[in-house]
Design a protein around this motif. Structure first.
Motif, PDB file in Angstrom:
ATOM      1  N   HIS A 256       8.556  20.247 -56.986  1.00 17.43           N
ATOM      2  CA  HIS A 256       7.782  19.065 -56.594  1.00 17.43           C
ATOM      3  C   HIS A 256       7.746  18.931 -55.076  1.00 17.43           C
ATOM      4  CE1 HIS A 256       8.941  17.083 -60.710  1.00 17.43           C
ATOM      5  NE2 HIS A 256       8.025  18.015 -60.837  1.00 17.43           N
ATOM      6  N   SER A 263       9.299  14.360 -53.680  1.00 17.56           N
ATOM      7  CA  SER A 263      10.452  14.397 -54.569  1.00 17.56           C
ATOM      8  C   SER A 263      11.486  13.396 -54.089  1.00 17.56           C
ATOM      9  CB  SER A 263      11.094  15.786 -54.653  1.00 17.56           C
ATOM     10  OG  SER A 263      12.241  15.729 -55.491  1.00 17.56           O
ATOM     11  N   TRP A 341      -0.508  19.531 -59.841  1.00 18.86           N
ATOM     12  CA  TRP A 341       0.609  19.282 -60.752  1.00 18.86           C
ATOM     13  C   TRP A 341       0.803  20.477 -61.687  1.00 18.86           C
ATOM     14  CZ3 TRP A 341       4.671  16.315 -61.216  1.00 18.86           C
ATOM     15  CH2 TRP A 341       4.711  15.089 -60.536  1.00 18.86           C
TER      16      TRP A 341
END
Length: 389
Positions: A256, A263, A341
């Motif tokens: 991430h 994150s 993502w």
């Protein structure tokens, strides 16, 4: 229907043009017709749940907006295949006797007058949705008979707009949301336009541009993290009866950070929160944001176990990505397109599989290139830390 950043106006012509790039289905019209029929069924199922559960149905507004948006997507796809201009279909519908218009000042630079159209008669929601379902069923004959599909499309759009009115939904909002979702999922993003959440913050408050974090598994079955020769975080086990490698799940937080530039968990691990701006520290890097990321990571992991941790797969299901979108709504990372993502999930799990197989490894992150990679541990082992750091 396209958003103009200066005026806020959304033009149907621009929606039609931009959404075409997301259509990766084959030219055969039948699957597209089935898809449209299925989305209308989704509208009816969502409305039924809301009718049954009332305000207890959490997320009704977003759910029904999404179903209407997906229906619009399939409608545009049908029109492309029969070579009929969807904008002309809408124009013909709203010029009929069943609609009334209000004249308004236009915010477009190319015109001074706009019309706001609405149905003259608003029916009960059950009747409106039943009629929409029938109109969708009527479309299924397109491509099978020699008749003109245009009247069927006009009839469907008429019932679609009336159902929108009954549901008290904004057509512009539905189109905007659908365009953002589908383009974000199916069109590769321009890296120059991707969000960089650390810009403008002090260097010590930024996620590291490049990082290498060691993950080592000890004889106790616990995993440890080390960054810049310092142990970080807590030693982890799988916390489950049937070991599955979740003790290595910090890999996903590092993915991430590298790919999404987000994150809260990694910020907490390396103590690089954005405390110089209290609003960011409170809303984006706080305990609640950490819980959201941990919860999302655990949810994806529970699904990934049934998918062999995405081994041999080059995509993540749209349904999973939409759930991810719901998880992070309200946080800065919601600006990231779904395709990014997808990349973070697949690349993160590619590294995780190697870490799990080898009982550890080095996670190499590069935020500039938005990449995460695996590197084997150097031979030999470091002293096991005596406590939690």
């Amino acid at each position: 229907m396209s958003e103009n950043s200066d005026s806020g106006t959304f033009l149907l012509a621009d929606y039609i043009q931009k959404i075409a790039a997301t259509d990766g289905m084959k030219s055969d019209i039948r699957p597209v017709l089935f898809g449209l029929f299925g989305e209308v069924g989704g509208i009816m199922a969502t409305a039924k749940k809301h009718h049954r559960e009332g305000n207890a149905y959490y997320g009704y507004q977003l759910a029904v907006e999404e179903e209407f948006g997906d229906t619009l997507w399939y409608l545009a796809a049908v029109c492309r295949r029969v070579e009929i201009n969807l904008e002309e279909i809408f124009a013909e519908v709203i010029s009929g006797t069943g609609y009334t218009s209000v004249i308004a000042a236009s915010d477009l630079t190319t015109g001074s007058i706009s019309r706001i159209i609405s149905p003259k008669v608003v029916r009960a929601i059950d009747d409106a949705l039943l009629s929409l379902g029938q109109a969708a069923a009527n479309l299924l004959v397109i491509g099978e008979e020699a008749n003109d599909p245009k009247p069927l499309l006009v009839d469907f759009v008429d019932h679609y707009l009336k159902a929108l009115e009954v549901a008290q939904l904004s057509f512009a909002q539905i189109a905007r949301s659908n365009l953002k979702k589908t383009v974000g999922r199916f069109v590769a993003p321009n890296s120059a336009h991707l969000p960089m959440f650390d810009s403008g913050f002090l260097e010590e408050e930024q996620l590291p541009e490049k990082f290498e974090i060691e993950i080592r598994e000890r004889a106790t079955g616990r995993s440890y993290l080390r960054w810049n020769n310092v142990f970080i975080g807590d030693p982890l086990t799988d916390n489950i009866g049937d070991p599955d490698g979740y003790r290595f799940h910090d890999v996903f937080h590092f993915a991430h950070a590298a790919i999404l530039h987000w994150s809260p968990v990694m910020r907490a691990l390396i103590k690089q929160k954005r405390k110089s701006v209290p609003d960011f520290d409170e809303a984006q890097d706080s305990g609640r944001a950490i819980v959201v990321e941990e919860g999302l990571t655990a949810w994806i992991f529970s699904r990934a176990k049934d998918l062999e941790f995405f081994e041999g797969q080059d995509r993540v299901s749209f349904d999973m990505l939409k759930t991810v979108e719901g998880f992070v709504r309200g946080y800065e990372v919601q600006e990231c397109p779904l395709s990014l993502w997808e990349r973070a999930i697949l690349d993160g799990y590619a590294v995780f599989r190697k870490v799990r197989k080898n009982g550890g490894g080095v996670v190499v992150g590069d935020r500039a290139n938005r990449t995460i990679e695996y590197k084997p541990l150097a031979k030999g082992d470091a002293d096991e830390p005596s406590g939690i750091h």
